[in-house]
Every structure is written in structure tokens, then in C-alpha cells.
Scaffold this active site. Structure first.
Site, PDB file in Angstrom:
ATOM      1  N   GLY A 329     -28.551 -36.310 -29.731  1.00  0.00           N
ATOM      2  CA  GLY A 329     -29.255 -36.007 -28.492  1.00  0.00           C
ATOM      3  C   GLY A 329     -30.682 -35.574 -28.753  1.00  0.00           C
ATOM      4  N   ALA A 330     -30.859 -34.772 -29.806  1.00  0.00           N
ATOM      5  CA  ALA A 330     -32.173 -34.248 -30.155  1.00  0.00           C
ATOM      6  C   ALA A 330     -32.042 -33.479 -31.461  1.00  0.00           C
ATOM      7  CB  ALA A 330     -32.688 -33.305 -29.072  1.00  0.00           C
ATOM      8  N   GLU A 332     -34.036 -30.185 -33.763  1.00  0.00           N
ATOM      9  CA  GLU A 332     -34.982 -29.078 -33.640  1.00  0.00           C
ATOM     10  C   GLU A 332     -36.044 -29.063 -34.732  1.00  0.00           C
ATOM     11  OE1 GLU A 332     -31.742 -28.871 -34.459  1.00  0.00           O
ATOM     12  OE2 GLU A 332     -31.295 -27.207 -35.796  1.00  0.00           O
ATOM     13  N   HIS A 365     -31.873 -25.870 -25.574  1.00  0.00           N
ATOM     14  CA  HIS A 365     -31.134 -25.722 -26.827  1.00  0.00           C
ATOM     15  C   HIS A 365     -32.077 -25.841 -28.032  1.00  0.00           C
ATOM     16  CE1 HIS A 365     -27.515 -26.454 -29.478  1.00  0.00           C
ATOM     17  NE2 HIS A 365     -28.463 -27.024 -30.209  1.00  0.00           N
ATOM     18  N   GLU A 366     -32.850 -26.907 -28.058  1.00  0.00           N
ATOM     19  CA  GLU A 366     -33.721 -27.135 -29.218  1.00  0.00           C
ATOM     20  C   GLU A 366     -34.786 -26.042 -29.330  1.00  0.00           C
ATOM     21  OE1 GLU A 366     -32.527 -29.159 -31.160  1.00  0.00           O
ATOM     22  OE2 GLU A 366     -31.256 -30.263 -29.766  1.00  0.00           O
ATOM     23  N   HIS A 369     -33.688 -22.946 -31.060  1.00  0.00           N
ATOM     24  CA  HIS A 369     -33.661 -23.098 -32.521  1.00  0.00           C
ATOM     25  C   HIS A 369     -35.006 -22.803 -33.187  1.00  0.00           C
ATOM     26  CE1 HIS A 369     -29.745 -24.723 -33.370  1.00  0.00           C
ATOM     27  NE2 HIS A 369     -29.886 -25.828 -32.684  1.00  0.00           N
ATOM     28  N   GLU A 388     -25.751 -23.462 -34.341  1.00  0.00           N
ATOM     29  CA  GLU A 388     -25.384 -24.301 -33.198  1.00  0.00           C
ATOM     30  C   GLU A 388     -24.684 -23.526 -32.084  1.00  0.00           C
ATOM     31  OE1 GLU A 388     -26.905 -26.729 -32.880  1.00  0.00           O
ATOM     32  OE2 GLU A 388     -27.454 -27.340 -34.902  1.00  0.00           O
ATOM     33  N   ARG A 868     -20.667 -39.300 -38.269  1.00  0.00           N
ATOM     34  CA  ARG A 868     -19.611 -38.576 -37.566  1.00  0.00           C
ATOM     35  C   ARG A 868     -19.345 -39.219 -36.206  1.00  0.00           C
ATOM     36  NH1 ARG A 868     -23.874 -34.661 -37.344  1.00  0.00           N
ATOM     37  NH2 ARG A 868     -24.656 -34.272 -35.241  1.00  0.00           N
TER      38      ARG A 868
HETATM   39 ZN   LIG Z   1     -28.597 -27.394 -32.207  1.00  0.00          ZN
END
Ligand SMILES: [Zn+2]
Ligand SMILES: *[C@@H]1O[C@H](CO)[C@@H](O)[C@H](O)[C@H]1NC(C)=O
Ligand SMILES: *[C@@H]1O[C@H](CO)[C@@H](O)[C@H](O)[C@H]1NC(C)=O
Ligand SMILES: *[C@@H]1O[C@H](CO)[C@@H](O)[C@H](O)[C@H]1NC(C)=O
Ligand SMILES: *[C@@H]1O[C@H](CO)[C@@H](O)[C@H](O)[C@H]1NC(C)=O
Ligand SMILES: *[C@@H]1O[C@H](CO)[C@@H](O)[C@H](O)[C@H]1NC(C)=O
Length: 942
Positions: A329-330, A332, A365-366, A369, A388, A868
Site C-alpha cells: 500500500g505504501a 515509510e 499510518h506512514e 512511522h 507496525e 508474502r
Molecule cells: Zn507500517
């Protein structure tokens, strides 16, 4: 750098010549013991030490880690990507400190050709190398000094190397743009920096980076730091861009991008905590109108974090960029966050609220981080949950602060908590802190236990320590360990003093160890005793009631549980601690008080069971909309009741009876929970007569709410809009005739006007496209496919890909499957998702299973066993299997393809799930079927 770089090789043919040349040079260097300041080797071909490889036969005795005695200090790195020839060359000088005399030095290398090596001490004096080896199994390149041990001190290793840009979408790679152009980007987390440059590719080898990128003149080069100089070379039409020295950081956070994108910028107001700085958002030129949303969320979330952490943003600039081919998704990357386009681009005219919320979540989220994860990093991947889990929780807290109307704290239940409570109730789960060694194990641990359970137990922790104490502890932790690496214990030590102010006699470390160092979670069982006393006991909750397991946990699968509860009089948020070593705890209520519910807002990571009469009482409370039961409480009760029924602990009738309150439910999150339960049931009942009754039952439950919703354009606030989409989707999926008719009409109008004439509201598009395609003809499908191929908006593409998988006609799905494999139609990053979409359709399930088995080797070629995502495909496409025959097919397939790579644990999860499904059918199907039948009969007779 200058044009002499052109002399070294990039395409394969030249590499062969060069390696022959270097072979002879290397030999003569050694043979003559010539004291030269440089010599050449071709590690790949010349000197791979076979004995090293064969000496260690078993994987588990191979040490995948590098020595702790050699530590990198600074990387000076130049990379020259060649977009036309799809390869790159580079030179790295690694300054390192040798802490103990040694005869060899190892760095990580994967899929690079090394064509020059040189080793010097800090005063630039040449140090003689005896030999160099590539050890592919360990992804290591070794420099041997033979008998001439090198002493402690600072040294410099310089390597020239080449690599390819077209072997996948991790490492340093090329991404294709529309119109034949391309760009290069990088994605190193967790173990792919070694595919871009030789390095000490482990998170606690922090070092500074001086990065230089060479790019075409009309392109932009980006990296973690700000640009400090550039120079044009007219003869090669390139420009060399050098970036400022970075702060000390882990390899997986380095990032390099060369593209011809545009950007928008905005100033971050740090409110005096550090200097103000610029946030820039990049996208392809024709898409810059789609970055405003990301910029806005990015600015406000960043400003939130600065105040929350009370730590200045550590870098002088922050960029974010959307990359067309992106594996996750992205990521950091520090100062240069890279996103998949769907996680970043928002066209206000076409994007749904769900899309926006999801983009905002990824961005929040990013950004979390940038401090937690980047400034302070886990010591090793064993503790990836620290990064995470924390970011997954902070994204919710920051969005709750900047967009409170989205009610992200309630949505946490449906987005994060409920799904992992299912995963973690299986024997194939694992503790949050889990030993990992190989690159396959490392990538596999980026899973829902690390993200979702990690976030859930941090939420529980914050629940009992208090928001401000949590914040202060986190802030202390970041200040204390900045630029360093930590283990879980160090976060807990920073929180412990605040915890002690509330619970002086308890140990936070001990409490949290029971949640992080063993898998699973407890079921709290309530039993009323005399005098209005309730006795609570705990046991491990497992979905399979017959599951047996070894007592291999130091805490014996018991937990230190924070109990909160609501009564008919009040909500009790003060904690009643249930120690792992206690047999039970008691709740004692006053005479006029009744116990209603345990685990307020489902803050605690556990489930609760009550005696049947208490469940009946709960159902009554729900029906009369007791204000003691919050939105999250209602969602919690639904989720627990079904899980307990699945596990055979509560009669299924109770879970089903609980859903009878839904006609009075007006909030999104409980409906979202209920909808997941109905979809769970419909998967189980799909090919049985009970399926129609389930649909009728759902129609009955939503009928009131359905009439309150509009199919026309509305002006609802976000959360009401989500409720509306949820209700209309349930109406369409359960076959409510009015909804089916409207969907079909709106869809065909739109399709037959080639997607232009009538405008379907963004919030309803997924639903109308998907259910509109349900009974599609081959001709309709071809029309939609043509629209898909022309579509440029990525959010819209996602919806269309999903709709293309909806038809019941197997022949159509077969055609889709074939077309999807061609990367000109479906990008590689989206292909596995298309397989999952088709397999979710009952008509496509068997088709995909056959396809995956037949194509397995080609899938492995494209995605590698280290993906994964490929590993997780197996549990996804087999999630509905419920026969012995299907189970046997899986077992044979795994036997025939015994190398699972990063998918090893995913296969275990898949098998356990299918075994549970088989049991479910024999234990619960008839109960559920007759309950639904009776209910539907009763509705008809009214
Ligand atoms: Zn993350
Ligand atoms: C090299 O790295 C060390 C430690 O990360 C740092 O203290 C030092 O300033 C760096 N030196 C240069 C020249 O970048
Ligand atoms: C990359 O290296 C691995 C071993 O480290 C090897 O198995 C693989 O075939 C290589 N791939 C390419 C594209 O060179
Ligand atoms: C170089 O290494 C080989 C074995 O790899 C060894 O036989 C030889 O003695 C070494 N030479 C020196 C100068 O250390
Ligand atoms: C190694 O790379 C540098 C470019 O940074 C170049 O100047 C040098 O000539 C290269 N050496 C060899 C032997 O290719
Ligand atoms: C920055 O934010 C503070 C409050 O947090 C405000 O007082 C100040 O005016 C802002 N500065 C700018 C330039 O917007």
C-alpha cells in the site's frame, strides 16, 4: 558523476566480457602480489565459494545474520539508472568500524554484479584482499583477508556494481507509465536494499547516507534528503543530483526515485517544535489535481504528530509520491514516502468516502512511522509489531483528532480488531514477538498479528493507562532512543512510570508479556453467584473446540486481563485486574444493579461469554436501545456471539436471535459487523437451500432502514453516507427486488452510454457496477472490459476490476482470468487481487483453484517465493473450502510444491481454516438452517 561511468557495463553482453577481463586481472593481482591500490573481481562467476555453501546442509544451521563486530558508519552512494536499457550501475563506499580483529567482512548483496572492489583504511591506505565470495543462499558478499587479519579501526569498502531494473517491483525497479514512458523507484522494506546496493541490510545497522543520483535532464531525482547540488553533463544528456547527508537510518528506509512528475507543496506549521518545513506531494503530471486530498490529510496529520510526540520532525523536508507499480500500500521511506496510486490519489468527482478514508488511513499510518519506526526502530524484525502495531494504532488516533466525524475509534473494531480475533483463535497463529531469521520469514511476519493484534493490544494498553499517560510515555521513549534501535521492553519501560502512578504494585512489563509473548487470547466466562456477585474465569479461546495443543507457553495460555464492565446503572471504566495466576475474579454489584456487559467498547483483547439468561437480557437491552451500550459495545456483542457460536460454546440460536435487534440499529459500525457475519454465513450456506432463507432474513432486517435511504444524490455526512452504502449493498446482495431492479437499470444506463451519460454517485459505484454485472451477458462484459482498458483513474479501475469478476457465467470468468495474466491489461501488482476477486465469486472459485495449481510455477517466476502476497493467496482463495476432497487437494498440492517460501505459515492457516469449515458444516449447518427456516415462515405468516 562524469561520463566515464559510461565505460562500465550495464547490459548483459558487456558484463560477460567485463567479467572475463576482470577474471584475468584478478588472477594476476593475486599471483603477482602486485601492490596496487585497486583490483577487480567478478564475484558472481569467479569466486563463489562452493565449500561454504555445501558445508551447511540444513537451513536452520545457516546463520543469516551479519557479524555484530563490523558496523557501517556512512554510505557514499551513486546510482545511475538507465531507463532505456532497464538496468542500473552504481558505486558505494561504506565507511565502517571494525570492533574486533577479523579475517573477513560481509555485506548483503542480491542480484547485483560486482565488478570492482577496493578496501582501504581510514587514511586511504590500501588493504590487500585475498579473495571475495558470493554466498547466494545468505544473500551475502564476503571480502576475505586470508592470513592478514585486519585490526580494529575504521575502514572503507568501495564496490562498483550493476543490476537490473526489470526483475520485479521490489528493490530498485522500473515502473511503467502511460504513453510508453517510465520511472524508477525503490522499495527496500524489509530485505531488498541489498538488491540496489551492497549494504549491511539489517535494521540496527544505522548509518548516514550521502546519495547521488544520475538522471535524464528533464526528470526529477528524489531521495530521503534535500538536494544540495546538481550538474549537467551535456554529452550524456544527464544530470547528477547530490543530496544532503542523511541522519543515521536503517537501510530499509533509504529511497531513490527518478521520474518526470509534478508536485504541490505546503508549509508544515510545527508550532515551534522544530523548524517549519515543506511537505510536497508528487504525482504524474496529468494527475496533480488528485493530490489535494493527500496533501491536506498529510499536512494536518504531520502537525498532529509533531504536537503528539513533542519531537521535531527529524528531516529538513518531507515528500510523498504515488508510484504506478507498487507492491504494497505504501512504505515509510524517511522523508520520501512512496504510495501505491490507490493509496494516495483522490479525484473528488469520482472517489467514494470509503476510498478517501482508506487513503487517509494509509497516509496517517506512514506519517506516524516518521518518528515511530524511523527515528526509533526495532532492533530486529522479531519485533516488527513495535513499528507496525504502533503505526496502525496511531493512524486511528490521528484521524480521530483531525476528522472526528469519521468515528475511526469505532471503526477500529471492524477495520482492525474483529478480523484478527479470528486469525488469533487458531493454532496456526503466532505470538506477536516471534523469532525470524530468513528473508522469507521476515517478510511473512508483516501480517495481521503484527499490524492488527499489535494495534489492538496498544489500544488496550492505552485504555488502562490513559491517553495522556500513553502519550507521555511514547514521547519519552522517542526522545530517549532517537536514532537508535529498541526491543519491546524499552517501550514498556518508558510507559512503566506512568503506569505505576495508577497501579503501583503491578508490572506493566509482566502484564504486556502475557499478550505479546504467547499467541491467542482469553475467553472470559461469567457465572452469577449469590448476593449479586458474578464470578469470572478465563480460558484460551479457540475456534475449534476440539483443538489440542501443548502447554508450550511460559504463561500457560493465561493472560493478565483488564476487566471493565457496564451495569444497568453505570459504566465502570476503572480496571478490575484478572491476573494470569488467579483462578477467578469477582464482580460484586449493589442490590438494585444488574450486570449488563463486560469489556467496555471492546477495548480489551478478549471475548466474553455469559449464561443464557444473561444473553437474553442483553438481547432485550439491545432491542430497547439501552444507552449503556455504545456503538462499539453493540458491535462487540455481535462479533462475540457469532465467534462463540462458531466455537460451539454458545448455541447458534443465540447469535442469530441477537441479530433480531438490527431493525432498530441506526449506526454504521454495528451494521458493518452484522454484514460481515451475514457474509460469513452466506459463504457456509451458499450451495444449500438455507441460502435463500438467509437472504430473505437479511431483506427482512434491513427493510425499514432501506426505505429511509435514497438512491439519488444526497448530502449526508461521511458516516451516514457509509451507513447508506452499507444498507444499499446489503439490499442488493440479499436480492431485495426493488434494489435489484434499480441497480440493474442504473448500471445498464451507464454501461450503454459507455460510462458517460448518466453519472452514478461515487459512493454507490462499487455496488452498482458489481451487482449490475451479476447476471451480465458476455456482450455486457466486453463493454465493461473496454471501459476498463480506457479508464485512467485508479480508484475507478479498482471498482471496475471488481465488477468484472461478478458474472455468474463461468465462461466469462475464464476469459477474464486469461486476459488478466497479460501485464498490458492488468498490472502485476493487481493480478493476485484479481484472482481473489474471481475466487470470491462461487462460479469462479474452482476455476481459480485450478488455475493457481496449473500455473504455480509461472506464478512463482513472476512473484517469487519470497512474496508474502503470493503466499497469502492460498488462504484467500481456499477460505470457503469445506469438503474433505478440497482439503485433500490442498494437501497434495502442498506436497507437490513443498517449497513454500514466505507462504509457509499461510499454508498452515489455510489448512486449519478448511478443517474448521468442514467441522462447521457438520456441527452448525442444520441448526442455522432450521432457525432461518422457522423465522422466514413466521415472517410470511404475519
Ligand atoms: Zn507500517
Ligand atoms: C558517519 O556516521 C557517523 C555515525 O552514523 C556520524 O557520526 C558521522 O558524522 C558520519 N560522518 C560523515 C562524514 O557523514
Ligand atoms: C537473484 O538471486 C537469487 C539468489 O540470491 C537467485 O535465486 C535468482 O535467480 C536471482 N534472480 C535474478 C533475476 O537474477
Ligand atoms: C588466500 O586464501 C587461500 C584460501 O582461500 C589461502 O590458501 C591463502 O593462503 C590465502 N593467502 C593469503 C595471502 O592469505
Ligand atoms: C567505479 O565507479 C566510479 C563511478 O562512481 C567510476 O569513476 C570508476 O571508474 C569505476 N571503476 C571501475 C573499475 O569501473
Ligand atoms: C501555527 O499554528 C499555531 C497554533 O498551533 C498558530 O498560532 C500560528 O498562527 C500558526 N502559524 C501559521 C503561520 O499558520
Amino acid at each position: 558523476m562524469k561520463s566515464d561511468m559510461m565505460s562500465w557495463a550495464c547490459p548483459h553482453k558487456v558484463i560477460v566480457m567485463l567479467s572475463l577481463l576482470s577474471f584475468s586481472l584478478f588472477v594476476s593481482t593475486i599471483a603477482l602480489s602486485v601492490k596496487s591500490t585497486t583490483h577487480r573481481v567478478e564475484g558472481n562467476i569467479l569466486s563463489t565459494d562452493i565449500s561454504k555453501k555445501t558445508k551447511t546442509k540444513e537451513d536452520h544451521v545457516i546463520n543469516y545474520r551479519l557479524s555484530r563486530d563490523v558496523r557501517p558508519l556512512n554510505y557514499t552512494l551513486i546510482l545511475w539508472p538507465d531507463l532505456e536499457r532497464r538496468c542500473f550501475k552504481g558505486q558505494v563506499t561504506i565507511r565502517m568500524r571494525v570492533l574486533r580483529p577479523t579475517t573477513n567482512i560481509e555485506v548483503h548483496v542480491k542480484n547485483l554484479s560486482i565488478n570492482y572492489v577496493d578496501f582501504n583504511d581510514d587514511a586511504n591506505r590500501f588493504v590487500q584482499i585475498n579473495t571475495t565470495n558470493l554466498i547466494p543462499k545468505r544473500e551475502v558478499y564476503e571480502v576475505q583477508f586470508g592470513h592478514n587479519e585486519i585490526s580494529e579501526g575504521v575502514y572503507k569498502l568501495t564496490l562498483n556494481f550493476t543490476g537490473k531494473l526489470d526483475t520485479g517491483i521490489v528493490g530498485f525497479y522500473q515502473s511503467k507509465l502511460r504513453g510508453g514512458l517510465s520511472m524508477v523507484a525503490s522499495k527496500f522494506q524489509p530485505t531488498y536494499a541489498r538488491q540496489a546496493f551492497p549494504c549491511f541490510d539489517e535494521p540496527d545497522f544505522k548509518a548516514t547516507y550521502d546519495i547521488t543520483l544520475v538522471k535524464p535532464i528533464d526528470y526529477v531525482a528524489l531521495s530521503n534528503m534535500n538536494e544540495i547540488s546538481k550538474s549537467v553533463d551535456k554529452s550524456t544528456k544527464t544530470e547528477t543530483v547530490t543530496f544532503a547527508t542523511s541522519v543515521p537510518m536503517s537501510t530499509y528506509l533509504a529511497c531513490f526515485v527518478v521520474c518526470n512528475f509534478d508536485y504541490k507543496e505546503t508549509l508544515i506549521n510545527t508550532s515551534g517544535i522544530g523548524k517549519d518545513f515543506t511537505l510536497r506531494s508528487f504525482a504524474q503530471k496529468q494527475q496533480t489535481h488528485k493530490i489535494d486530498f493527500a496533501q491536506d490529510i498529510g499536512k494536518r496529520a504531520t502537525e498532529f504528530y509533531i504536537k503528539y510526540y513533542e519531537v521535531p520532525y527529524p528531516l529538513p523536508k518531507l515528500d510523498m509520491i504515488a508510484i504506478p507499480d507498487y507492491v504494497s500500500g505504501a512504505t515509510e521511506h524517511w522523508g520520501l514516502i512512496t504510495y501505491r496510486e490507490t493509496s494516495f490519489l483522490v479525484d473528488e468527482a469520482t472517489t467514494s468516502s470509503q476510498n478517501k478514508i482508506s487513503v487517509a488511513n494509509t497516509i496517517a499510518h506512514e506519517l506516524a512511522h516518521m518518528w515511530f519506526g524511523n527515528l526509533v526502530t526495532m532492533k530486529w524484525w522479531d519485533e516488527v509489531w513495535l513499528n507496525e502495531g504502533f503505526a496502525s494504532y496511531m493512524q486511528v488516533k490521528s484521524l480521530n483528532a483531525i476528522e472526528p466525524s469519521w468515528t475511526m475509534l469505532d471503526q477500529f473494531l471492524t477495520k482492525t480488531l474483529h478480523s484478527v480475533l479470528v486469525t488469533d483463535a487458531k493454532l496456526s497463529s503466532h505470538p506477536i514477538v516471534q523469532k525470524v531469521e530468513t528473508p522469507d520469514q521476515i517478510t511473512a511476519i508483516f501480517d495481521s498479528i503484527s499490524y492488527n493484534k499489535g494495534a489492538s493490544i496498544l489500544r488496550m494498553l492505552e485504555g488502562f493507562i490513559g491517553e495522556e499517560n500513553f502519550r507521555k510515555g511514547v514521547s519519552d521513549y522517542l526522545k530517549k532512543y532517537k536514532y537508535g534501535n529498541t526491543v519491546t521492553q524499552e517501550l514498556l519501560s518508558s510507559l512503566e512510570p506512568y503506569f505505576k502512578t495508577l497501579y503501583p504494585h503491578l508490572s506493566l512489563k509482566y502484564i504486556m508479556d502475557t499478550w505479546t509473548r504467547q499467541m491467542g487470547y482469553p475467553l472470559i466466562t461469567v457465572r452469577p453467584a449469590a448476593n449479586n456477585i458474578y464470578i469470572l474465569t478465563q480460558s484460551r479461546f479457540l475456534l475449534d473446540p476440539a483443538a489440542t495443543y501443548d502447554d508450550d507457553s511460559e504463561f500457560h495460555y493465561r493472560w493478565y486481563v483488564p476487566i471493565t464492565y457496564s451495569t444497568s446503572k453505570e459504566k465502570r471504566d476503572d480496571i478490575l485486574w484478572f491476573a494470569d495466576t488467579s483462578d477467578s475474579v469477582e464482580i460484586s454489584l449493589s442490590d438494585d444493579e444488574k450486570l449488563l456487559k463486560i469489556n467496555n467498547n471492546q477495548m480489551g483483547y478478549y471475548r466474553v461469554n455469559y449464561p443464557l439468561d444473561m444473553w437474553s437480557q442483553i438481547i432485550e437491552q439491545l432491542k430497547v436501545k439501552s444507552n449503556m451500550l455504545t456503538i462499539s459495545d453493540r458491535a462487540h456483542l455481535l462479533d462475540d456471539a457469532f465467534a462463540l457460536s462458531d466455537a460451539g460454546i454458545l448455541p447458534y440460536d443465540i447469535a442469530l436471535s441477537l441479530t433480531q435487534y438490527l431493525p432498530v440499529e441506526k449506526d454504521f459500525v454495528p451494521w458493518e459487523t452484522a454484514s460481515a457475519k451475514f457474509s460469513h454465513l452466506s459463504k457456509k450456506l451458499i450451495n444449500t437451500p438455507a441460502y435463500e432463507n438467509l437472504k430473505k432474513y437479511v431483506q427482512h432486517l434491513i427493510s425499514g432502514l432501506y426505505t429511509e435511504q435514497s438512491w439519488e444524490k444526497t448530502n449526508l455526512d461521511v458516516i451516514q453516507g457509509l451507513l447508506r452504502t452499507r444498507v444499499l449493498t446489503l439490499a442488493a446482495s440479499s436480492g431485495l427486488p426493488d434494489a435489484e431492479r434499480r441497480v440493474r437499470n442504473m448500471f445498464l444506463n451507464w454501461l450503454n452510454s459507455h460510462g458517460t451519460n448518466t453519472i452514478i454517485e461515487p459512493d454507490l459505484r462499487s455496488l452498482i457496477y458489481y451487482y449490475g454485472m451479476k447476471h451480465a451477458s458476455a456482450e455486457d462484459w466486453e463493454k465493461l472490459w473496454a471501459l476498463y482498458l480506457q479508464e485512467e483513474d485508479v480508484q475507478e479501475q479498482t471498482k471496475l476490476r471488481s465488477a468484472l469478476s461478478a458474472p455468474e457465467d463461468v465462461a466469462i470468468l475464464k476469459r477474464y482470468l486469461n486476459l488478466a495474466w497479460d501485464e498490458k491489461n492488468i498490472r502485476s501488482q493487481d493480478y493476485l487481487n484479481v484472482l481473489q476477486l474471481i475466487s470470491t465469486n462461487p462460479s469462479g472459485n474452482g476455476l481459480v483453484w485450478d488455475e493457481v495449481r496449473n500455473r504455480w510455477n509461472t506464478l512463482v517466476d513472476r512473484f517469487t517465493l519470497n512474496s508474502r502476497y503470493l503466499g497469502n493467496l492460498i488462504p484467500a482463495i481456499t477460505s470457503g473450502f469445506n469438503t474433505e476432497k478440497q482439503l485433500q487437494e490442498m494437501i497434495s498440492f502442498f506436497e507437490e510444491n513443498s517449497e513454500a517460501g514466505a507462504g509457509a505459515s499461510a499454508r498452515q492457516r489455510a489448512l486449519e481454516n478448511v478443517r474448521n469449515n468442514i467441522k462447521w458444516t457438520s456441527s452448525h449447518q442444520s441448526t442455522v438452517a432450521s432457525w432461518l427456516e422457522n423465522y422466514v415462515k413466521a415472517i410470511k405468516s404475519i
